[in-house]
Design a protein around this motif. Sequence first.
Motif, PDB file in Angstrom:
ATOM      1  N   GLY A   1      50.486  91.343  26.305  1.00 51.87           N
ATOM      2  CA  GLY A   1      50.398  90.706  27.612  1.00 51.87           C
ATOM      3  C   GLY A   1      50.282  89.197  27.539  1.00 51.87           C
ATOM      4  O   GLY A   1      49.950  88.621  26.496  1.00 51.87           O
ATOM      5  N   GLU A   2      50.554  88.550  28.659  1.00 51.85           N
ATOM      6  CA  GLU A   2      50.434  87.094  28.770  1.00 51.85           C
ATOM      7  C   GLU A   2      49.100  86.734  29.401  1.00 51.85           C
ATOM      8  O   GLU A   2      48.697  87.337  30.400  1.00 51.85           O
ATOM      9  N   PHE A   3      48.453  85.736  28.844  1.00 53.62           N
ATOM     10  CA  PHE A   3      47.155  85.318  29.358  1.00 53.62           C
ATOM     11  C   PHE A   3      47.218  84.955  30.846  1.00 53.62           C
ATOM     12  O   PHE A   3      46.369  85.380  31.632  1.00 53.62           O
ATOM     13  N   ILE A   4      48.232  84.189  31.235  1.00 49.52           N
ATOM     14  CA  ILE A   4      48.272  83.697  32.619  1.00 49.52           C
ATOM     15  C   ILE A   4      48.551  84.816  33.618  1.00 49.52           C
ATOM     16  O   ILE A   4      48.386  84.617  34.824  1.00 49.52           O
ATOM     17  N   ALA A   5      48.949  85.988  33.136  1.00 50.98           N
ATOM     18  CA  ALA A   5      49.189  87.111  34.051  1.00 50.98           C
ATOM     19  C   ALA A   5      47.910  87.863  34.378  1.00 50.98           C
ATOM     20  O   ALA A   5      47.898  88.698  35.286  1.00 50.98           O
ATOM     21  N   GLY A   6      46.826  87.573  33.657  1.00 47.83           N
ATOM     22  CA  GLY A   6      45.599  88.345  33.809  1.00 47.83           C
ATOM     23  C   GLY A   6      44.621  87.759  34.803  1.00 47.83           C
ATOM     24  O   GLY A   6      44.790  86.654  35.321  1.00 47.83           O
ATOM     25  N   CYS A   7      43.557  88.533  35.068  1.00 46.79           N
ATOM     26  CA  CYS A   7      42.507  88.108  35.992  1.00 46.79           C
ATOM     27  C   CYS A   7      41.237  88.897  35.664  1.00 46.79           C
ATOM     28  O   CYS A   7      41.260  89.803  34.829  1.00 46.79           O
ATOM     29  N   ILE A   8      40.158  88.553  36.323  1.00 44.54           N
ATOM     30  CA  ILE A   8      38.870  89.203  36.047  1.00 44.54           C
ATOM     31  C   ILE A   8      38.967  90.715  36.242  1.00 44.54           C
ATOM     32  O   ILE A   8      38.460  91.499  35.423  1.00 44.54           O
ATOM     33  N   GLY A   9      39.635  91.152  37.281  1.00 44.17           N
ATOM     34  CA  GLY A   9      39.763  92.583  37.543  1.00 44.17           C
ATOM     35  C   GLY A   9      40.484  93.312  36.429  1.00 44.17           C
ATOM     36  O   GLY A   9      40.081  94.409  36.024  1.00 44.17           O
ATOM     37  N   ASP A  10      41.559  92.690  35.904  1.00 45.50           N
ATOM     38  CA  ASP A  10      42.294  93.300  34.789  1.00 45.50           C
ATOM     39  C   ASP A  10      41.406  93.411  33.559  1.00 45.50           C
ATOM     40  O   ASP A  10      41.363  94.446  32.891  1.00 45.50           O
ATOM     41  N   TRP A  11      40.717  92.323  33.238  1.00 45.36           N
ATOM     42  CA  TRP A  11      39.927  92.298  32.004  1.00 45.36           C
ATOM     43  C   TRP A  11      38.700  93.202  32.109  1.00 45.36           C
ATOM     44  O   TRP A  11      38.261  93.764  31.109  1.00 45.36           O
ATOM     45  N   ALA A  12      38.185  93.377  33.318  1.00 45.59           N
ATOM     46  CA  ALA A  12      37.105  94.343  33.516  1.00 45.59           C
ATOM     47  C   ALA A  12      37.626  95.772  33.307  1.00 45.59           C
ATOM     48  O   ALA A  12      36.947  96.605  32.708  1.00 45.59           O
ATOM     49  N   GLU A  13      38.839  96.045  33.799  1.00 46.83           N
ATOM     50  CA  GLU A  13      39.448  97.361  33.535  1.00 46.83           C
ATOM     51  C   GLU A  13      39.642  97.574  32.043  1.00 46.83           C
ATOM     52  O   GLU A  13      39.427  98.685  31.527  1.00 46.83           O
ATOM     53  N   ASP A  14      40.051  96.526  31.335  1.00 50.05           N
ATOM     54  CA  ASP A  14      40.225  96.625  29.881  1.00 50.05           C
ATOM     55  C   ASP A  14      38.906  96.987  29.206  1.00 50.05           C
ATOM     56  O   ASP A  14      38.852  97.860  28.327  1.00 50.05           O
ATOM     57  N   ALA A  15      37.845  96.288  29.600  1.00 48.75           N
ATOM     58  CA  ALA A  15      36.534  96.543  29.000  1.00 48.75           C
ATOM     59  C   ALA A  15      36.062  97.961  29.285  1.00 48.75           C
ATOM     60  O   ALA A  15      35.541  98.652  28.398  1.00 48.75           O
ATOM     61  N   GLN A  16      36.250  98.409  30.509  1.00 51.78           N
ATOM     62  CA  GLN A  16      35.831  99.759  30.870  1.00 51.78           C
ATOM     63  C   GLN A  16      36.592 100.801  30.064  1.00 51.78           C
ATOM     64  O   GLN A  16      36.013 101.792  29.593  1.00 51.78           O
ATOM     65  N   ALA A  17      37.891 100.585  29.868  1.00 54.27           N
ATOM     66  CA  ALA A  17      38.691 101.516  29.077  1.00 54.27           C
ATOM     67  C   ALA A  17      38.233 101.526  27.624  1.00 54.27           C
ATOM     68  O   ALA A  17      38.111 102.591  27.000  1.00 54.27           O
ATOM     69  N   ALA A  18      37.963 100.343  27.066  1.00 51.42           N
ATOM     70  CA  ALA A  18      37.542 100.251  25.671  1.00 51.42           C
ATOM     71  C   ALA A  18      36.208 100.966  25.457  1.00 51.42           C
ATOM     72  O   ALA A  18      36.044 101.733  24.500  1.00 51.42           O
ATOM     73  N   ILE A  19      35.255 100.722  26.352  1.00 52.70           N
ATOM     74  CA  ILE A  19      33.948 101.367  26.217  1.00 52.70           C
ATOM     75  C   ILE A  19      34.075 102.877  26.394  1.00 52.70           C
ATOM     76  O   ILE A  19      33.493 103.662  25.641  1.00 52.70           O
ATOM     77  N   SER A  20      34.861 103.299  27.375  1.00 48.09           N
ATOM     78  CA  SER A  20      35.011 104.726  27.667  1.00 48.09           C
ATOM     79  C   SER A  20      35.689 105.478  26.526  1.00 48.09           C
ATOM     80  O   SER A  20      35.266 106.576  26.148  1.00 48.09           O
ATOM     81  N   GLU A  21      36.741 104.876  25.977  1.00 50.55           N
ATOM     82  CA  GLU A  21      37.583 105.587  25.012  1.00 50.55           C
ATOM     83  C   GLU A  21      37.166 105.384  23.556  1.00 50.55           C
ATOM     84  O   GLU A  21      37.461 106.238  22.704  1.00 50.55           O
ATOM     85  N   LEU A  22      36.489 104.278  23.263  1.00 48.23           N
ATOM     86  CA  LEU A  22      36.264 103.920  21.861  1.00 48.23           C
ATOM     87  C   LEU A  22      34.809 103.984  21.434  1.00 48.23           C
ATOM     88  O   LEU A  22      34.492 103.700  20.276  1.00 48.23           O
ATOM     89  N   THR A  23      33.906 104.328  22.338  1.00 44.80           N
ATOM     90  CA  THR A  23      32.494 104.450  21.989  1.00 44.80           C
ATOM     91  C   THR A  23      31.957 105.790  22.478  1.00 44.80           C
ATOM     92  O   THR A  23      32.544 106.419  23.356  1.00 44.80           O
ATOM     93  N   GLU A  24      30.838 106.185  21.915  1.00 41.49           N
ATOM     94  CA  GLU A  24      30.183 107.425  22.328  1.00 41.49           C
ATOM     95  C   GLU A  24      28.732 107.146  22.669  1.00 41.49           C
ATOM     96  O   GLU A  24      28.045 106.421  21.950  1.00 41.49           O
ATOM     97  N   GLY A  25      28.268 107.720  23.767  1.00 43.54           N
ATOM     98  CA  GLY A  25      26.869 107.585  24.145  1.00 43.54           C
ATOM     99  C   GLY A  25      26.522 106.201  24.664  1.00 43.54           C
ATOM    100  O   GLY A  25      27.392 105.370  24.932  1.00 43.54           O
ATOM    101  N   PRO A  26      25.232 105.931  24.800  1.00 43.03           N
ATOM    102  CA  PRO A  26      24.777 104.646  25.347  1.00 43.03           C
ATOM    103  C   PRO A  26      25.151 103.474  24.439  1.00 43.03           C
ATOM    104  O   PRO A  26      25.172 103.606  23.214  1.00 43.03           O
TER     105      PRO A  26
END
Length: 247
Positions: A67-92
Amino acid sequence: MPDYLTTPQGRRLAYNRTEGEGPGVVFLGGFKSDMQGTKAVALEDWAKRKGRAFLRFDYSGHGESDGEFIAGCIGDWAEDAQAAISELTEGPQILVGSSMGGWISLLMTQRMPDRIAGLVTIAAAPDFTEDSMWAGFDDAQKTALDMVEQVALPSEYGEPYIITKRLIEDGRNHLLLRGPIPLPFPVRFLQGTADADVDISVAHRLLDRAEGPDIRLTLVKGADHRFSDPDCLVLIEKTVEKVLARG
């Protein structure tokens, strides 16, 4: 070489994951920074020494992610973080958010509270698109943003930042400092007094808005926005350890 995760929105994110005991630790980087930064790598080294599960990743348009940096926004990057935490970590998880990552991590405490065991922020910059960028624009910059939908801001970190109309408008959907922020777990805010990018008043506003039984703000005299000299790195590690001990 990093591994890659494709988010539900179809964005391909680069990440490095360290296996270990929980609660795990997740590092969330800043605006236009990446997971190869000093703080992220130092925390990964700490996690390996301690046998602690750890995750660092690049938002879309950052580092080795697609992706291109200038195409992103806070909402996109928050979705990215939520996906990473949900899919790549377990538990608290203990979230460690630097600058914009502090804003993103605070959003995660609202979106997935059952997955958050504690929070450490470093020069947290909630609402910076509105309170720092937009509020600091002169009339010519605001006109340019409206007419051509972007404006260039100088940066001491390299090339100018291209700020888009979408970044500013989307940021308004995620403002946090206008009301109470419930944080019912151990929380530590770290802030340098010589930070030229995030004024110390932001840390005080955040402390005022945060509500919970175990919240502290630590000011480091003379520390700048990078917060990555040897003493600051040790402080970050010790702070994460304290949050883990109290969780």
